[in-house]
Design an enzyme around this catalytic site. Structure first.
Site, PDB file in Angstrom:
ATOM      1  N   GLU A  17       0.802  -1.233   0.000  1.00 17.31           N
ATOM      2  CA  GLU A  17       0.000   0.000   0.000  1.00 17.31           C
ATOM      3  C   GLU A  17       0.834   1.282   0.000  1.00 17.31           C
ATOM      4  O   GLU A  17       0.608   2.187   0.801  1.00 17.31           O
ATOM      5  CB  GLU A  17      -0.984  -0.020   1.186  1.00 17.31           C
ATOM      6  CG  GLU A  17      -1.929  -1.204   1.129  1.00 17.31           C
ATOM      7  CD  GLU A  17      -2.824  -1.350   2.372  1.00 17.31           C
ATOM      8  OE1 GLU A  17      -2.852  -0.451   3.211  1.00 17.31           O
ATOM      9  OE2 GLU A  17      -3.501  -2.400   2.478  1.00 17.31           O
ATOM     10  N   ASN A  66       2.031  -5.248  -3.082  1.00 16.94           N
ATOM     11  CA  ASN A  66       0.632  -5.594  -2.775  1.00 16.94           C
ATOM     12  C   ASN A  66      -0.173  -4.322  -2.490  1.00 16.94           C
ATOM     13  O   ASN A  66       0.281  -3.453  -1.724  1.00 16.94           O
ATOM     14  CB  ASN A  66       0.644  -6.493  -1.524  1.00 16.94           C
ATOM     15  CG  ASN A  66      -0.692  -7.119  -1.194  1.00 16.94           C
ATOM     16  OD1 ASN A  66      -1.306  -7.762  -2.033  1.00 16.94           O
ATOM     17  ND2 ASN A  66      -1.140  -6.941   0.045  1.00 16.94           N
ATOM     18  N   HIS A 124     -10.429  -5.996  -2.122  1.00 15.80           N
ATOM     19  CA  HIS A 124     -11.458  -5.731  -1.105  1.00 15.80           C
ATOM     20  C   HIS A 124     -12.612  -5.029  -1.818  1.00 15.80           C
ATOM     21  O   HIS A 124     -12.629  -3.807  -1.953  1.00 15.80           O
ATOM     22  CB  HIS A 124     -10.900  -4.861   0.027  1.00 15.80           C
ATOM     23  CG  HIS A 124      -9.872  -5.565   0.846  1.00 15.80           C
ATOM     24  ND1 HIS A 124     -10.174  -6.651   1.634  1.00 15.80           N
ATOM     25  CD2 HIS A 124      -8.544  -5.353   0.993  1.00 15.80           C
ATOM     26  CE1 HIS A 124      -9.070  -7.081   2.241  1.00 15.80           C
ATOM     27  NE2 HIS A 124      -8.065  -6.316   1.859  1.00 15.80           N
ATOM     28  N   GLU A 164      -6.318 -10.682  -1.089  1.00 13.33           N
ATOM     29  CA  GLU A 164      -7.113 -10.405   0.119  1.00 13.33           C
ATOM     30  C   GLU A 164      -8.604 -10.311  -0.211  1.00 13.33           C
ATOM     31  O   GLU A 164      -9.328  -9.463   0.328  1.00 13.33           O
ATOM     32  CB  GLU A 164      -6.641  -9.095   0.787  1.00 13.33           C
ATOM     33  CG  GLU A 164      -5.151  -9.053   1.073  1.00 13.33           C
ATOM     34  CD  GLU A 164      -4.691  -7.803   1.828  1.00 13.33           C
ATOM     35  OE1 GLU A 164      -5.531  -7.012   2.300  1.00 13.33           O
ATOM     36  OE2 GLU A 164      -3.461  -7.616   1.941  1.00 13.33           O
ATOM     37  N   ASP A 194     -12.389 -10.106  -0.514  1.00  8.43           N
ATOM     38  CA  ASP A 194     -13.681 -10.169   0.176  1.00  8.43           C
ATOM     39  C   ASP A 194     -14.618  -9.200  -0.534  1.00  8.43           C
ATOM     40  O   ASP A 194     -14.164  -8.282  -1.223  1.00  8.43           O
ATOM     41  CB  ASP A 194     -13.597  -9.907   1.697  1.00  8.43           C
ATOM     42  CG  ASP A 194     -12.810  -8.670   2.108  1.00  8.43           C
ATOM     43  OD1 ASP A 194     -12.702  -7.706   1.325  1.00  8.43           O
ATOM     44  OD2 ASP A 194     -12.306  -8.657   3.251  1.00  8.43           O
TER      45      ASP A 194
END
Ligand code: G3I
Length: 321
Positions: A131, A172, A208, A238, A240
């Site tokens: 990030e 990432n 996400h 990651e 979701d």
């Protein structure tokens, strides 16, 4: 038969899940996580981050990270090690230390060398830098950027490569799953590391997502290919897909489509190596604590009950094409 066995049958390295130390005492949860038909890979949600590993300068604490690494080994699961250099969950001795450029480089490389050496041979992937970008693709004003400039990124990759040449090294980030300024920024990070002569293997798309506004399969595929064209492999790291809770039937239907699109995009891009969900049950999802009134983002509900529609959408996505 499960999410991981289908992923492997589709030519991928794994389907996996994040987990966290505190969750492992929940025996029903642990049994689900240990089921390698569904999960061939795990990621520690917190216990390999800087505040957990080096809470004060030069004091390294590996107990919690070792628990996750040893679990992966015992289960025969791949381990995505997460993460070395991030502005968040960074102890205040680093963020508020007012170190000069040379000292912060020394602190950062020492952290990376120590941690990567500790886990050497156990990490299939390392999220080296996490990030680093703002939404407009410019560099986030972290202490690393403000003190060292963009060079902190290639320096971090070089230190990680030196400590474990076999681990695949990843950048990432989130909101880089379809074309746009931030994805372009991530492509520029890849080029920056390459121009410096340091090693980078891949880019992690956190994914996400929000029900109904997940990028289309075509958009995700085209975006992955832009990274592949730079010599990268890619992974969904990651995943979701959150909804307003309680989730409506209409949103479940959208979520089924969204999960399918993301997994089909990875299936379709040869160098997409795998998909990781950010834990597998709503019981331990990070979403409700950060986005109030939202949740239901994962393929198993808060009672560890499989959501058949979402689960089958992922299974059949691996069989697509
Ligand atoms: O361990 C402490 C505990 O001692 C304390 O009593 C409790 C009180 O708040 O906090 C506990 O720490 C929490 C930690 O998770 C462990 O549960 C932190 O407050 C909480 O902020 C932390 O959240 C994590 C978050 O990263 C922090 O940014 C989530 O679990 C973790 O899933 C999440 O993961 C990130 C990825 O690393 C990077 N991408 C985004 C993703 C979601 O935010």
């Amino acid at each position: 038969d499960g999410l991981n066995t289908r992923a492997v049958a589709a030519g991928k390295a794994y389907f996996g899940s994040a987990t966290d130390n505190g969750e492992l005492t929940d025996t029903a949860y642990a049994a689900g996580l240990n089921n390698t038909a569904d999960f061939g890979q795990i990621t520690p949600g917190n216990s390999m981050k800087w505040d957990s590993i080096e809470p004060s300068r030069g004091v390294f604490s590996y107990a919690k990270g070792d628990v996750i690494a040893n679990l992966a080994k015992a289960n025969g699961q791949k381990l995505r090690c997460h993460t070395l250099v991030w502005h968040s969950q960074l102890p205040s001795w680093v963020s508020n230390g007012n170190f000069d450029n040379a000292t912060l480089i020394e602190i950062m490389t020492n952290h990376i060398t120590n941690e990567v050496s500790h886990f050497k041979g156990q990490c299939y992937h390392w999220d080296v830098v996490n990030e680093a970008l703002n939404e407009d693709g410019t560099f986030r004003e972290s202490v690393f950027y403000k003190t060292v400039g963009p060079a902190y990124i290639p320096l971090a990759f070089a230190a990680a490569a030196a400590a474990d040449p076999a681990a695949k090294l990843y950048y990432n980030d989130y909101n880089i799953e379809s074309a746009g300024l931030k994805s372009t920024g991530a492509q520029n990070i890849v080029k920056l590391v390459q121009q410096y002569g340091a090693h980078i293997d891949g880019v992690g798309m956190q994914a996400h997502f929000i029900v109904g506004s997940t990028p289309s399969q075509a958009a995700q595929e085209a975006n992955m290919k832009a990274f592949v064209d730079l010599g990268m492999e890619v992974a969904i790291t990651e995943l979701d897909i959150r909804a307003t809770t309680p989730i409506s039937d209409a949103d479940v239907a959208k979520q089924v489509v969204d999960y399918g699109n993301t997994v089909r995009a990875c299936k379709a891009v040869e160098r997409c190596v795998g998909v990781t969900i950010w834990d597998w049950t709503d019981k331990y999802s990070w979403i409700p604590s950060v986005f109030s009134g939202q949740g239901s983002a994962l393929p198993w509900d808060g009672d560890l009950k499989k959501k058949d529609a979402v689960y089958s959408a992922i299974l059949s996505a691996w069989d697509s094409g």
